[in-house]
Scaffold this motif. Structure first.
Motif, PDB file in Angstrom:
ATOM      1  N   GLY A  19     -12.319  -3.987  -0.691  1.00  0.00           N
ATOM      2  CA  GLY A  19     -11.781  -4.499  -1.965  1.00  0.00           C
ATOM      3  C   GLY A  19     -10.682  -3.631  -2.542  1.00  0.00           C
ATOM      4  O   GLY A  19     -10.321  -3.766  -3.704  1.00  0.00           O
ATOM      5  N   ILE A  20     -10.123  -2.719  -1.738  1.00  0.00           N
ATOM      6  CA  ILE A  20      -9.011  -1.863  -2.219  1.00  0.00           C
ATOM      7  C   ILE A  20      -7.752  -2.714  -2.410  1.00  0.00           C
ATOM      8  O   ILE A  20      -6.950  -2.470  -3.304  1.00  0.00           O
ATOM      9  N   ALA A  21      -7.564  -3.710  -1.542  1.00  0.00           N
ATOM     10  CA  ALA A  21      -6.496  -4.710  -1.758  1.00  0.00           C
ATOM     11  C   ALA A  21      -7.208  -6.044  -1.967  1.00  0.00           C
ATOM     12  O   ALA A  21      -8.219  -6.324  -1.323  1.00  0.00           O
ATOM     13  N   ALA A  22      -6.653  -6.876  -2.872  1.00  0.00           N
ATOM     14  CA  ALA A  22      -7.339  -8.134  -3.198  1.00  0.00           C
ATOM     15  C   ALA A  22      -7.196  -9.168  -2.095  1.00  0.00           C
ATOM     16  O   ALA A  22      -8.068 -10.008  -1.906  1.00  0.00           O
ATOM     17  N   GLY A  23      -6.108  -9.120  -1.352  1.00  0.00           N
ATOM     18  CA  GLY A  23      -5.919 -10.117  -0.301  1.00  0.00           C
ATOM     19  C   GLY A  23      -4.896  -9.638   0.715  1.00  0.00           C
ATOM     20  O   GLY A  23      -4.207  -8.634   0.495  1.00  0.00           O
ATOM     21  N   PRO A  24      -4.769 -10.350   1.841  1.00  0.00           N
ATOM     22  CA  PRO A  24      -3.826  -9.926   2.877  1.00  0.00           C
ATOM     23  C   PRO A  24      -2.388  -9.909   2.380  1.00  0.00           C
ATOM     24  O   PRO A  24      -1.572  -9.103   2.845  1.00  0.00           O
ATOM     25  N   GLU A  25      -2.080 -10.773   1.394  1.00  0.00           N
ATOM     26  CA  GLU A  25      -0.693 -10.824   0.881  1.00  0.00           C
ATOM     27  C   GLU A  25      -0.314  -9.481   0.269  1.00  0.00           C
ATOM     28  O   GLU A  25       0.837  -9.045   0.381  1.00  0.00           O
ATOM     29  N   ASP A  26      -1.267  -8.806  -0.400  1.00  0.00           N
ATOM     30  CA  ASP A  26      -0.984  -7.513  -1.041  1.00  0.00           C
ATOM     31  C   ASP A  26      -0.579  -6.485   0.017  1.00  0.00           C
ATOM     32  O   ASP A  26       0.391  -5.745  -0.150  1.00  0.00           O
ATOM     33  N   ILE A  27      -1.353  -6.445   1.098  1.00  0.00           N
ATOM     34  CA  ILE A  27      -1.049  -5.486   2.171  1.00  0.00           C
ATOM     35  C   ILE A  27       0.305  -5.819   2.784  1.00  0.00           C
ATOM     36  O   ILE A  27       1.148  -4.936   3.016  1.00  0.00           O
ATOM     37  N   ASP A  28       0.526  -7.095   3.036  1.00  0.00           N
ATOM     38  CA  ASP A  28       1.776  -7.481   3.699  1.00  0.00           C
ATOM     39  C   ASP A  28       2.990  -7.147   2.844  1.00  0.00           C
ATOM     40  O   ASP A  28       4.011  -6.669   3.359  1.00  0.00           O
ATOM     41  N   MET A  29       2.896  -7.382   1.547  1.00  0.00           N
ATOM     42  CA  MET A  29       4.055  -7.080   0.696  1.00  0.00           C
ATOM     43  C   MET A  29       4.284  -5.571   0.602  1.00  0.00           C
ATOM     44  O   MET A  29       5.410  -5.108   0.537  1.00  0.00           O
ATOM     45  N   PHE A  66      -4.233   5.359  -0.902  1.00  0.00           N
ATOM     46  CA  PHE A  66      -4.148   3.982  -1.425  1.00  0.00           C
ATOM     47  C   PHE A  66      -4.024   3.008  -0.238  1.00  0.00           C
ATOM     48  O   PHE A  66      -4.688   3.217   0.768  1.00  0.00           O
ATOM     49  N   VAL A  67      -3.158   1.993  -0.342  1.00  0.00           N
ATOM     50  CA  VAL A  67      -3.088   1.063   0.791  1.00  0.00           C
ATOM     51  C   VAL A  67      -2.056   1.537   1.826  1.00  0.00           C
ATOM     52  O   VAL A  67      -2.365   1.706   3.007  1.00  0.00           O
ATOM     53  N   GLY A  68      -0.829   1.774   1.363  1.00  0.00           N
ATOM     54  CA  GLY A  68       0.267   2.023   2.300  1.00  0.00           C
ATOM     55  C   GLY A  68       0.048   3.262   3.147  1.00  0.00           C
ATOM     56  O   GLY A  68       0.058   3.189   4.379  1.00  0.00           O
ATOM     57  N   ASN A  69      -0.159   4.414   2.505  1.00  0.00           N
ATOM     58  CA  ASN A  69      -0.271   5.660   3.263  1.00  0.00           C
ATOM     59  C   ASN A  69      -1.584   5.755   4.030  1.00  0.00           C
ATOM     60  O   ASN A  69      -1.647   6.388   5.079  1.00  0.00           O
ATOM     61  N   ARG A  70      -2.624   5.088   3.516  1.00  0.00           N
ATOM     62  CA  ARG A  70      -3.890   5.099   4.264  1.00  0.00           C
ATOM     63  C   ARG A  70      -3.714   4.380   5.603  1.00  0.00           C
ATOM     64  O   ARG A  70      -4.196   4.823   6.635  1.00  0.00           O
ATOM     65  N   MET A  71      -3.004   3.237   5.573  1.00  0.00           N
ATOM     66  CA  MET A  71      -2.797   2.498   6.829  1.00  0.00           C
ATOM     67  C   MET A  71      -1.813   3.208   7.754  1.00  0.00           C
ATOM     68  O   MET A  71      -1.865   3.048   8.974  1.00  0.00           O
ATOM     69  N   LEU A  72      -0.928   4.005   7.149  1.00  0.00           N
ATOM     70  CA  LEU A  72       0.086   4.688   7.952  1.00  0.00           C
ATOM     71  C   LEU A  72      -0.532   5.752   8.866  1.00  0.00           C
ATOM     72  O   LEU A  72      -0.035   5.992   9.962  1.00  0.00           O
ATOM     73  N   VAL A 131       8.682  -5.009  -6.634  1.00  0.00           N
ATOM     74  CA  VAL A 131       7.549  -5.846  -6.245  1.00  0.00           C
ATOM     75  C   VAL A 131       6.341  -4.952  -6.468  1.00  0.00           C
ATOM     76  O   VAL A 131       6.132  -3.980  -5.749  1.00  0.00           O
ATOM     77  N   SER A 132       5.574  -5.242  -7.543  1.00  0.00           N
ATOM     78  CA  SER A 132       4.452  -4.370  -7.891  1.00  0.00           C
ATOM     79  C   SER A 132       3.171  -4.956  -7.322  1.00  0.00           C
ATOM     80  O   SER A 132       2.912  -6.150  -7.471  1.00  0.00           O
ATOM     81  N   VAL A 133       2.396  -4.099  -6.677  1.00  0.00           N
ATOM     82  CA  VAL A 133       1.145  -4.563  -6.069  1.00  0.00           C
ATOM     83  C   VAL A 133       0.006  -3.707  -6.630  1.00  0.00           C
ATOM     84  O   VAL A 133       0.054  -2.472  -6.547  1.00  0.00           O
ATOM     85  N   ALA A 134      -1.000  -4.360  -7.206  1.00  0.00           N
ATOM     86  CA  ALA A 134      -2.135  -3.623  -7.775  1.00  0.00           C
ATOM     87  C   ALA A 134      -3.143  -3.338  -6.669  1.00  0.00           C
ATOM     88  O   ALA A 134      -3.536  -4.248  -5.934  1.00  0.00           O
ATOM     89  N   VAL A 135      -3.533  -2.071  -6.538  1.00  0.00           N
ATOM     90  CA  VAL A 135      -4.482  -1.681  -5.475  1.00  0.00           C
ATOM     91  C   VAL A 135      -5.539  -0.737  -6.039  1.00  0.00           C
ATOM     92  O   VAL A 135      -5.324  -0.097  -7.069  1.00  0.00           O
ATOM     93  N   GLY A 136      -6.641  -0.632  -5.321  1.00  0.00           N
ATOM     94  CA  GLY A 136      -7.725   0.245  -5.757  1.00  0.00           C
ATOM     95  C   GLY A 136      -7.462   1.698  -5.360  1.00  0.00           C
ATOM     96  O   GLY A 136      -6.498   2.015  -4.648  1.00  0.00           O
ATOM     97  N   ASN A 137      -8.340   2.556  -5.835  1.00  0.00           N
ATOM     98  CA  ASN A 137      -8.167   3.992  -5.654  1.00  0.00           C
ATOM     99  C   ASN A 137      -8.892   4.473  -4.392  1.00  0.00           C
ATOM    100  O   ASN A 137     -10.097   4.297  -4.274  1.00  0.00           O
TER     101      ASN A 137
END
Ligand code: 3H9
Length: 715
Positions: A630-640, A475-481, A465-471
């Protein structure tokens, strides 16, 4: 939506017509009712074949209908009518027969399938159970244990596997509809008595009560709080113990409890979100539907540590040619041995065969000179990566894509080391890379749309499941962690134990709490990252660093050589180094008491509600910041990302969906409450996007993107 034609003189051919997967929408259901009635009453029709248009039999009930008002004829009486017909009805299965699609096939008297078709009852993964007779007919056909396995896991079978289990009567590699028509002609006039599955006895194990007790215990343990798997067991138990009609009643009752549940909504949201994230877009305007991926057949992997090995295996399993480079000879030998073992085991488990010469190993970087894409997986050190990207930029072909598996370093900075920064993207895999489904594809401001599209497509080929995210950092996962893990440590400083924190998170549905997870992955990993950020002050206990609250607990444990499972001690105690059985450690308890006393902290009772709110709302709040930027395009990206990469319970939908279920006003109010109590913790300061959403009336999650895009004052 369903058409009836007469073929080969006397066969009524009913075709379902609802692309792309012939889902059983209200119109399709009505179409089946009408065509079956006409076929059964037409004296020229002696037998019937049901198939789907465009090579797909049926993907099941129309999931899009579940959220709204359901109209049209229900499935159960339709399927009962088909089964009761006095002319033979044959299902011709191509593509997929899933959920209601397989239930339709089970109501037919015979089933013929393409060998590669996918069959299954995946309702459990949508928070439901197969409620059009699936839980009652399948156990009668293949026995209770096999049916339980399929219904509680939702796994798909190939046609060939379905034949072995006795779900289908014939498998063909020829034209399935033609084979089914031929078969339908051959069985005219034969008795249908033994072909009506609802009339068959249900083959059961000997001690049925003990059997179901054992199954229920196992299913509950692996469900981590999900209710659908438990209901599936109860429904199959009804099939094993009750006559068909009463079993059907039980199936309906259980479905009614699941259908409107928050878990079903969350799981169906995940189903659609998984597809939404493949339709990526970036703030620069590049999009999935206007960016064509570059064809890739040969990939270079640089660095064969744990990540590089997993990536090599994932690429080889996807059928790509791999050039695997490890400049240290000894490490190369070990890697080669490990990769062969991993490949063999995975291929055997998946039942696929591998071409032996797919991977070429080399100790020379030059070996990747002719590949189309390189994935760098060397040690997480910017200086090392800078040097490598400079070298790759010179030695690779001018249009080779250069990708980094970094988990947090600046992709744009790496791009700036190369002649073609537009060809650089991040491909952040998760360990073990050949198993974990998530891939973060990180684009920098200069990444070309084609580079993003190519990395996304490669991820898809690898089954990710590939998710495109900004720099940005992490990124998204470890930043939120970061805030999630930090809150857990703060709670321990304030009086909780690692067990209290982990228990609350595991009861919420995470497979492992923060501390058990940290022990598994190694405390030294985070220690290195904190050292690189200049946060570690050896031997020091100060709780403010770089102007904000800091917990030195993790550093102090590392200084004692407590790195987690691998050293037999970490946040927990283990029987021996490498053992997995975590036990509370009396040493840690006295260490914490002494630590709190030296810090002047008065230990207080912390309950699971506080653990969940502090850890999860801090994580969610960072998610809102990420959306705002705008690092993630929508909540679905973060959730996945969280569901597929971080063990966030799927039946909760992911952190952002969970926030929407709790209520955004409630999340905001609790963050404000904790921020007042802990003004020195910046990540508890509510995100301005969260405030905006609340002041816009907390719209449904599907509408958040509109609010995010709306111009707003930053004052
Ligand atoms: C059920 O049957 C309950 C019953 O027991 C009855 C109870 C009374 N409905 O996945 P793809 C859309 S529950 C509506 O990209 P693939 C999908 O959103 C159902 N839409 O293609 C996508 O739309 P978009 C149990 C559906 O070739 C498009 O079709 N059934 C449905 O990679 C293409 O999908 C399942 O759980 C649906 N049922 O894979 C099966 N299915 O283009 C769910 C798909 O707008 N489906 N769509 O993004 C699948 O697993 C895969 O879609 C399938 C095809 C394997 C069929």
């Amino acid at each position: 939506m369903a058409a009836l034609t007469r073929v080969s003189g006397s066969v009524g051919l009913i075709s379902l017509l609802n692309p792309p997967v012939n889902a059983l929408s209200a119109a399709v259901r009505q179409g089946i009712v009408d065509t079956v009635r006409r076929a059964v009453s037409d004296p020229q029709v002696k037998s019937v074949v049901i198939c789907g248009q465009n090579g797909v039999f049926c993907g099941g009930a129309d999931i899009k209908e579940f959220g709204g008002h359901m109209s049209g004829p229900p499935l159960v009486p339709i399927f009962n009518t088909i089964e009761a017909a006095d002319k033979p009805v044959v299902a011709a299965i191509e593509g997929s027969a899933l959920g209601g699609g397989l239930e339709l096939a089970l109501a037919c008297h015979y089933r013929i399938t393409q060998s590669k078709a996918r069959l299954g009852l995946p309702e459990v993964s949508l928070g439901l159970l197969p409620a059009a007779g699936g839980t009652q007919r399948l156990p009668r056909l293949i026995g209770v244990p096999a049916a339980l396995d399929l219904i509680t896991t939702g796994r798909h079978l190939t046609g060939a596997e379905a034949l072995k289990l006795g779900i289908v009567d014939q498998v063909t590699d020829q034209n399935t509809v033609e084979a089914a028509v031929k078969f339908a002609l051959s069985i005219v006039g034969q008795s249908l008595e033994s072909r009506r599955i609802s009339t068959l006895p249900c083959p059961c194990p000997a001690d049925i009560d003990a059997f179901f007790e054992g199954v229920m215990q196992r299913v509950k343990k692996s469900a981590h709080g999900a209710i659908a798997p438990v209901a599936c067991v109860q429904a199959v138990q009804a099939a094993a113990t009750l006559p068909f009609t009463q079993g059907m009643q039980r199936e309906q009752e259980l479905m009614a409890t699941l259908f409107g549940s928050g878990q079903a909504r969350a799981l169906q949201y995940c189903f659609f979100s998984q597809r939404v994230v493949s339709k990526w877009s970036s703030p620069s305007g590049s999009r999935w539907d206007t960016s064509k991926p570059k064809p890739v057949t040969k990939v270079g992997v640089i660095g064969l540590g744990t990540m590089g090995r997993g990536i090599t295996v994932a690429l080889a399993l996807a059928g790509l040619s791999v050039v695997a480079v490890e400049t240290q000879q000894q490490q190369m030998m070990a890697a080669q041995h490990a990769v062969s073992g991993m490949l063999e085991r995975t291929a055997r488990r998946r039942g696929v065969s591998l071409v032996g010469d797919q991977i070429r190993y080399s100790v020379e970087l030059e070996a990747v000179a002719d590949v189309e894409l390189v994935i760098e997986a060397v040690f997480e050190d910017m200086a090392l990566k800078e040097k490598l990207f400079k070298q790759l930029s010179t030695l690779c072909k001018a249009d080779t894509l250069l990708c980094s598996n970094t988990s947090s370093l600046d992709i744009d900075h790496l791009a700036s080391q190369t002649h073609s920064p537009q060809l650089v993207v991040g491909m952040h895999f998760f360990a073990p890379a050949h198993v974990m489904k998530l891939l973060e594809v990180v684009y920098g401001p200069r990444s070309a749309p084609q580079a993003v599209a190519t990395a996304m497509e490669l991820g898809k080929r690898m089954g990710k499941v590939s998710v495109a995210v900004g720099n940005c950092s992490g990124f998204v996962g470890n930043r939120m962690l970061m805030p999630y893990v930090e809150e857990a440590s703060f709670l321990v400083e304030e009086g909780a134990s690692p067990e209290i924190v982990d228990r609350a998170l595991e009861e919420f549905g995470f497979p492992m709490g923060v501390f058990r997870m940290s022990d598994l992955s190694g405390l030294d990993v985070g220690w290195k990252v904190r050292k690189a950020r200049g946060l570690v002050e050896p031997g020091q206990m100060s709780r403010v660093r770089q102007g904000r609250r800091y917990s030195p607990l993790g550093d102090l444990l590392c200084e004692q050589g407590r790195f987690g499972q691998k050293t037999g001690r970490g946040w927990y105690l283990y029987d021996s180094a490498g053992s997995r059985e975590a036990q509370p450690d009396p040493w840690l308890q006295s260490f914490l008491e002494e630590y709190r006393a030296r810090q002047g902290l008065v230990s207080r009772r912390i309950d699971s509600q506080e653990v969940l709110e502090r850890c999860l709302y801090a994580l969610i709040n960072e998610g809102f910041n990420i959306l705002q930027e705008g690092i993630a395009a929508g909540p679905e990206d973060i959730d996945m990302i969280y569901v597929f990469g971080y063990g966030f319970p799927r039946h909760r939908g992911g952190p952002m969906f969970y926030a929407s279920q709790v209520g955004l006003a409630q999340v905001l109010q609790r963050l404000e409450h904790y921020q007042q109590l802990h003004p020195d913790i910046p990540h508890l300061r509510p995100s301005s996007l969260l405030r905006r959403l609340v002041s816009s009336g907390s719209p449904r999650i599907q509408r958040w993107r509109e609010i995010i895009r709306m111009p707003h004052s930053s004052l």
